[in-house]
Design an enzyme around this catalytic site. Structure first.
Site, PDB file in Angstrom:
ATOM      1  N   GLY A   1       7.867 -37.270 -24.365  1.00 19.52           N
ATOM      2  CA  GLY A   1       7.182 -38.017 -22.990  1.00 19.52           C
ATOM      3  C   GLY A   1       6.941 -37.145 -21.805  1.00 19.52           C
ATOM      4  O   GLY A   1       5.917 -37.061 -21.532  1.00 19.52           O
TER       5      GLY A   1
ATOM      6  N   ARG B   1      -0.543 -45.004 -24.573  1.00 18.25           N
ATOM      7  CA  ARG B   1      -0.094 -45.718 -25.681  1.00 18.25           C
ATOM      8  C   ARG B   1      -0.590 -46.950 -25.871  1.00 18.25           C
ATOM      9  O   ARG B   1      -0.462 -47.381 -27.057  1.00 18.25           O
ATOM     10  CB  ARG B   1       1.500 -46.177 -25.156  1.00 18.25           C
ATOM     11  CG  ARG B   1       2.360 -44.813 -25.250  1.00 18.25           C
ATOM     12  CD  ARG B   1       4.049 -45.086 -25.088  1.00 18.25           C
ATOM     13  NE  ARG B   1       4.714 -44.047 -25.361  1.00 18.25           N
ATOM     14  CZ  ARG B   1       6.003 -43.956 -25.259  1.00 18.25           C
ATOM     15  NH1 ARG B   1       6.506 -44.880 -24.764  1.00 18.25           N
ATOM     16  NH2 ARG B   1       6.543 -42.827 -25.639  1.00 18.25           N
TER      17      ARG B   1
ATOM     18  N   LYS C   1      18.765 -30.238 -21.576  1.00 18.69           N
ATOM     19  CA  LYS C   1      19.990 -30.096 -22.324  1.00 18.69           C
ATOM     20  C   LYS C   1      19.927 -29.359 -23.680  1.00 18.69           C
ATOM     21  O   LYS C   1      18.998 -29.877 -24.582  1.00 18.69           O
ATOM     22  CB  LYS C   1      20.971 -31.439 -22.491  1.00 18.69           C
ATOM     23  CG  LYS C   1      21.506 -31.761 -21.009  1.00 18.69           C
ATOM     24  CD  LYS C   1      22.468 -32.754 -21.215  1.00 18.69           C
ATOM     25  CE  LYS C   1      22.896 -33.130 -19.824  1.00 18.69           C
ATOM     26  NZ  LYS C   1      23.517 -34.541 -20.077  1.00 18.69           N
TER      27      LYS C   1
ATOM     28  N   GLY D   1      11.835 -39.294 -28.470  1.00 14.72           N
ATOM     29  CA  GLY D   1      13.124 -39.350 -29.329  1.00 14.72           C
ATOM     30  C   GLY D   1      12.500 -39.341 -30.989  1.00 14.72           C
ATOM     31  O   GLY D   1      13.259 -38.495 -31.622  1.00 14.72           O
TER      32      GLY D   1
HETATM   33  P1  AMP Z   1      14.777 -33.530 -21.567  1.00 13.61           P
HETATM   34  O1  AMP Z   1      14.907 -35.100 -21.583  1.00 13.61           O
HETATM   35  O2  AMP Z   1      16.049 -32.750 -22.219  1.00 13.61           O
HETATM   36  O3  AMP Z   1      13.672 -32.965 -22.466  1.00 13.61           O
HETATM   37  O4  AMP Z   1      14.574 -32.928 -20.443  1.00 13.61           O
HETATM   38  C1  AMP Z   1      13.698 -33.270 -19.393  1.00 13.61           C
HETATM   39  C2  AMP Z   1      14.270 -33.153 -18.010  1.00 13.61           C
HETATM   40  O5  AMP Z   1      14.716 -31.878 -17.883  1.00 13.61           O
HETATM   41  C3  AMP Z   1      13.157 -33.280 -17.016  1.00 13.61           C
HETATM   42  O6  AMP Z   1      13.502 -34.220 -16.362  1.00 13.61           O
HETATM   43  C4  AMP Z   1      13.432 -31.937 -16.076  1.00 13.61           C
HETATM   44  O7  AMP Z   1      13.494 -32.210 -14.633  1.00 13.61           O
HETATM   45  C5  AMP Z   1      14.660 -31.366 -16.520  1.00 13.61           C
HETATM   46  N1  AMP Z   1      15.042 -29.715 -16.509  1.00 13.61           N
HETATM   47  C6  AMP Z   1      13.904 -28.835 -16.797  1.00 13.61           C
HETATM   48  N2  AMP Z   1      14.489 -27.614 -16.390  1.00 13.61           N
HETATM   49  C7  AMP Z   1      15.691 -27.769 -15.530  1.00 13.61           C
HETATM   50  C8  AMP Z   1      16.536 -27.011 -15.005  1.00 13.61           C
HETATM   51  N3  AMP Z   1      16.116 -25.593 -14.746  1.00 13.61           N
HETATM   52  N4  AMP Z   1      17.576 -27.351 -14.273  1.00 13.61           N
HETATM   53  C9  AMP Z   1      17.546 -28.802 -14.463  1.00 13.61           C
HETATM   54  N5  AMP Z   1      16.781 -30.035 -14.999  1.00 13.61           N
HETATM   55  C10 AMP Z   1      15.896 -29.336 -15.822  1.00 13.61           C
END
Ligand code: AMP
Length: 399
Positions: free
Chosen positions: A353, A36, A200, A376
């Protein structure tokens, strides 16, 4: 179109540059990834070459409006000095006596870095008076902080009210980020494949909905895949799921079918009973996740399937890891996805990120066409939203 720093006159002027130096630090306050900071150098050097007096400001972490040494920009100051290879000054406050005195005594061709903007309560409150104090440092405002453009914060939004269109613009990094995202969604070379992962569905639902009419194929991995698998009637054990979004997942799948978008979900997973490096793991088809176990990464068959799917892609957008990549045990699906994308003969765009971290860890960063510096913010651009930090910098015709 966004106004570029090249469109306005900055020569010999006092310039305020809002950067995004929100870099990761280890427990000893060492910067673990200075991407960055390096990304902002082009704009700062341009201003140096124009003989400007330059005030640079950024936030770091979430100190919550109070001074906290843990969030000092001192490590950034040191790295910035080294990269710029010139005499950079550092103020111990933001709008206090030290900053004001140092800003007032700046010579042309000198750089002053302010302390963490979020040490001031006014920053995240988009406070007009605080913004005015920041604006008083400069004749020209440049925003080069793409990572915070989705936030209506004082140094991003309120401050723009203190400058007219001849004295406010985007820096090179922000301009590149905005133009890249716009062109990607407007005129992608086909086939255009989106790879979406992360924890999510809720965080990415709007992005999925906005992407569907623009893409040819959609790969869904990571934790969010389980909501889709459950919506298809599969037993997913203890895997991450958002039960309140099962209907939305069905809607996304129906809409994909209606639009002729091919949708791919994992066909196997790396399953474990707990999300820890020590837990026993096994590779199972998604239909066979044992009771009490959870899917924490995509399995080898999914990796092979996704490679096939990406084989003919001309444009690839990747946002969100395929598994819990922070733990080595569950990082393979994400690392392999990074390799596959980096080897593709396609325009490859990485957003978020976490995804950028995976790519860096996989050693593929140089092979990607574009890695967005904002998580974001890049997601909100994909969602089709207008970012509060970008809107005031758009040229008139665009509005
Ligand atoms: P996000 O902030 O929604 O992009 O999510 C990123 C996070 O998703 C990372 O910290 C990963 O550890 C988590 N993640 C990815 N796959 C899984 C999974 N199968 N179960 C739980 N967490 C997950």
């Amino acid at each position: 179109m966004i106004r570029s720093i090249r469109d306005i006159d900055v020569e010999n002027k006092r310039v305020f540059i809002r950067c995004d130096f929100n870099v990761p630090l280890d427990e000893f306050m060492n910067i673990t990834d200075d991407r960055r900071i390096r990304s902002a150098i082009q704009t700062i050097r341009y201003c140096l070459d124009q003989d400007c007096k330059i005030v640079v400001a950024s936030h770091l972490g979430r100190p919550g409006g109070v001074v906290d040494a843990k969030y000092s920009l001192n490590p950034v100051f040191k790295r910035l000095t080294r990269i710029l290879n010139c005499n950079v000054k550092f103020a111990s406050d933001v709008v206090g006596s030290d900053a004001k005195q140092k800003a007032a005594s700046l010579e042309n061709g000198e750089v002053l870095l302010l302390e963490n903007l979020r040490f001031e309560k006014g920053e995240t409150k988009n406070d007009k008076n605080f913004a005015k104090e920041l604006a008083s440092y400069a004749d020209v405002y440049i925003n080069d902080a793409f990572g915070v453009c989705h936030r209506a914060h004082a140094s991003v939004e309120a401050i723009t009210e203190c400058f007219d269109e001849d004295s406010s613009a985007a820096g090179f990094l922000l301009q590149k980020e905005i133009e890249f995202s716009k062109n990607l969604l407007k005129a992608p070379t086909r086939p255009f494949v989106a790879v979406v992962g992360g924890s999510k569905v809720s965080g990415k639902l709007q992005a999925l909905v906005n992407l569907l009419p623009r893409i040819d194929k959609l790969i869904i991995g990571g934790g969010m895949a389980f909501t889709f698998l459950k919506a298809q009637g599969m037993d997913i054990g203890n895997s991450l799921v958002e039960d309140d979004l099962l209907d939305e997942a069905v809607r996304v799948m129906d809409e994909a079918k209606r639009l002729g978008v091919k949708l791919y979900l994992p066909v196997d997973v790396v399953a474990a009973q707990t999300c820890s490096q020590e837990s026993t793991m096994k590779f199972v088809p998604t239909q066979e996740i044992p009771k009490g176990w959870m899917g924490l990464d995509v399995g080898p068959a999914s990796t092979r399937l996704f490679r096939e799917v990406l084989n003919d892609a001309q444009t690839i957008l990747w946002n969100g890891p395929m598994g819990v990549f922070e733990l080595e045990k569950f990082s393979k699906g994400s690392i392999k996805m990074s390799h596959t994308i980096s080897e593709a003969h396609a325009t490859t765009v990485i957003g978020g990120g976490d995804t950028a971290d995976v790519v860096a860890r996989a050693g593929d960063a140089d092979e990607m066409t574009f890695i967005s510096t904002g998580g974001g913010a890049s997601l909100e651009l994909i969602e089709g939203k207008e970012l509060p930090g970008v809107k005031p910098l758009n040229t008139k015709e665009e509005e």
